[in-house]
Design an enzyme around this catalytic site. Sequence first.
Site, PDB file in Angstrom:
ATOM      1  N   ARG A 257       0.857  -1.180   0.000  1.00 45.82           N
ATOM      2  CA  ARG A 257       0.000   0.000   0.000  1.00 45.82           C
ATOM      3  C   ARG A 257       0.893   1.230   0.000  1.00 45.82           C
ATOM      4  O   ARG A 257       1.952   1.251   0.626  1.00 45.82           O
ATOM      5  CB  ARG A 257      -0.934   0.019   1.217  1.00 45.82           C
ATOM      6  CG  ARG A 257      -2.081  -0.984   1.141  1.00 45.82           C
ATOM      7  CD  ARG A 257      -3.068  -0.622   0.049  1.00 45.82           C
ATOM      8  NE  ARG A 257      -4.242  -1.482   0.017  1.00 45.82           N
ATOM      9  CZ  ARG A 257      -4.375  -2.575  -0.720  1.00 45.82           C
ATOM     10  NH1 ARG A 257      -3.362  -2.972  -1.487  1.00 45.82           N
ATOM     11  NH2 ARG A 257      -5.494  -3.265  -0.704  1.00 45.82           N
ATOM     12  N   GLU A 286      -4.349   7.699  -4.771  1.00 43.71           N
ATOM     13  CA  GLU A 286      -4.688   6.965  -5.996  1.00 43.71           C
ATOM     14  C   GLU A 286      -6.100   7.341  -6.451  1.00 43.71           C
ATOM     15  O   GLU A 286      -6.975   7.516  -5.619  1.00 43.71           O
ATOM     16  CB  GLU A 286      -4.595   5.456  -5.752  1.00 43.71           C
ATOM     17  CG  GLU A 286      -3.192   4.980  -5.422  1.00 43.71           C
ATOM     18  CD  GLU A 286      -3.118   3.466  -5.220  1.00 43.71           C
ATOM     19  OE1 GLU A 286      -4.142   2.773  -5.406  1.00 43.71           O
ATOM     20  OE2 GLU A 286      -2.038   2.964  -4.862  1.00 43.71           O
ATOM     21  N   HIS A 304      -1.321   0.570  -9.807  1.00 45.65           N
ATOM     22  CA  HIS A 304      -1.894  -0.406  -8.864  1.00 45.65           C
ATOM     23  C   HIS A 304      -2.455  -1.601  -9.644  1.00 45.65           C
ATOM     24  O   HIS A 304      -3.628  -1.954  -9.523  1.00 45.65           O
ATOM     25  CB  HIS A 304      -2.975   0.231  -7.999  1.00 45.65           C
ATOM     26  CG  HIS A 304      -3.204  -0.512  -6.713  1.00 45.65           C
ATOM     27  ND1 HIS A 304      -3.656   0.092  -5.562  1.00 45.65           N
ATOM     28  CD2 HIS A 304      -3.045  -1.820  -6.388  1.00 45.65           C
ATOM     29  CE1 HIS A 304      -3.777  -0.806  -4.602  1.00 45.65           C
ATOM     30  NE2 HIS A 304      -3.396  -1.985  -5.076  1.00 45.65           N
TER      31      HIS A 304
END
Length: 338
Positions: A257, A286, A304
């Site tokens: 993360r 994000e 991601h």
Amino acid sequence: MTDLNTSHLSAPQDQSMTQHNKKKVVIFSQIYPEFEEKLRQEFDVVKINPKLGDVNQQIREAVQDAHGMIGAGRLLGEAQLETAQHLEIISTVTVGYDNYDVDYLKSRQIQLAHTPHVLTETTADTAFALLMSAARRIPELDKWTRAGQWQRTVASAQFGMDVHGKTLGIIGLGHIGAAIARRGYYGFNMNIVYHGRREKLETAQQFQAQYLSLEELLKQSDFVVVAVDLNAQTKHLLGSAEFALMKSSAVLVNISRGAVIDEAALIEALQSQQIFAAGLDVFEKEPLQESPLFALDNVVVTPHIGSGTEATRYAMNKLAYENLVLVLNGKPAKYVVK
């Protein structure tokens, strides 16, 4: 005899059930159409639509009489769920669960199911792709070549770092961390060291991995891969002080993360070449649309996409669907966050 109407004496119906006696499910993000259709066949389904305005307000209204929820990418806690009267389960189409207020869910006895294991190998592939791309400067040299800069035999200005035989430090030797270690140990003859909340002797034996303090791991490793959950203890686990411990030739990879790393401190470390390079699939904010990272040649960035293959995303959706249906049919989910 008089025909008495006794309907008013019947037991009250569960107001959370529809007239067809189906439980209600809220889909709060896109899921695979196959599983959405299956849910609609068995349950009363409401789907949150961002185009209709305030998503949190839509959720608050939809969950009042809902029994289950499925999706990913939304913050869910008291602010969104306080109106829920019958909610049994939230099934997230992710392995990570930092978007969910786990303590609140536990206090409400709402189960949180997730999708571990099915994405392990794919995410480990991504980690190694980032590691090798950053070490050998693949994106930078791709751009350099396309720009017509290859005019003579390449020299040290285009050289990268060897991967084989080097020391791979893994922060978090869970399922994904172990899969990364396996690739390094068996595929590239790397020396494996690791750090975590506790030693994992049985797992470590597979790779002859040595447990180190975080400080020692950072000092010794040629490659550092971050594969821990995000929580209060791991937020900004790596910052300026930690980057100062790393080798100037070190490569950092993060597939966990974004907030595990102090992004501003990492940018500074990359700009000053305090470390050689980084490969990043996750970020503090994000989607990431603007960042000083984009101007740096010594960082590889991906959106991601760690679990982003058709086969793996399908498996994640399938498992999330199965977790939800099991609980709503009175059975235990396959994977529940404890």
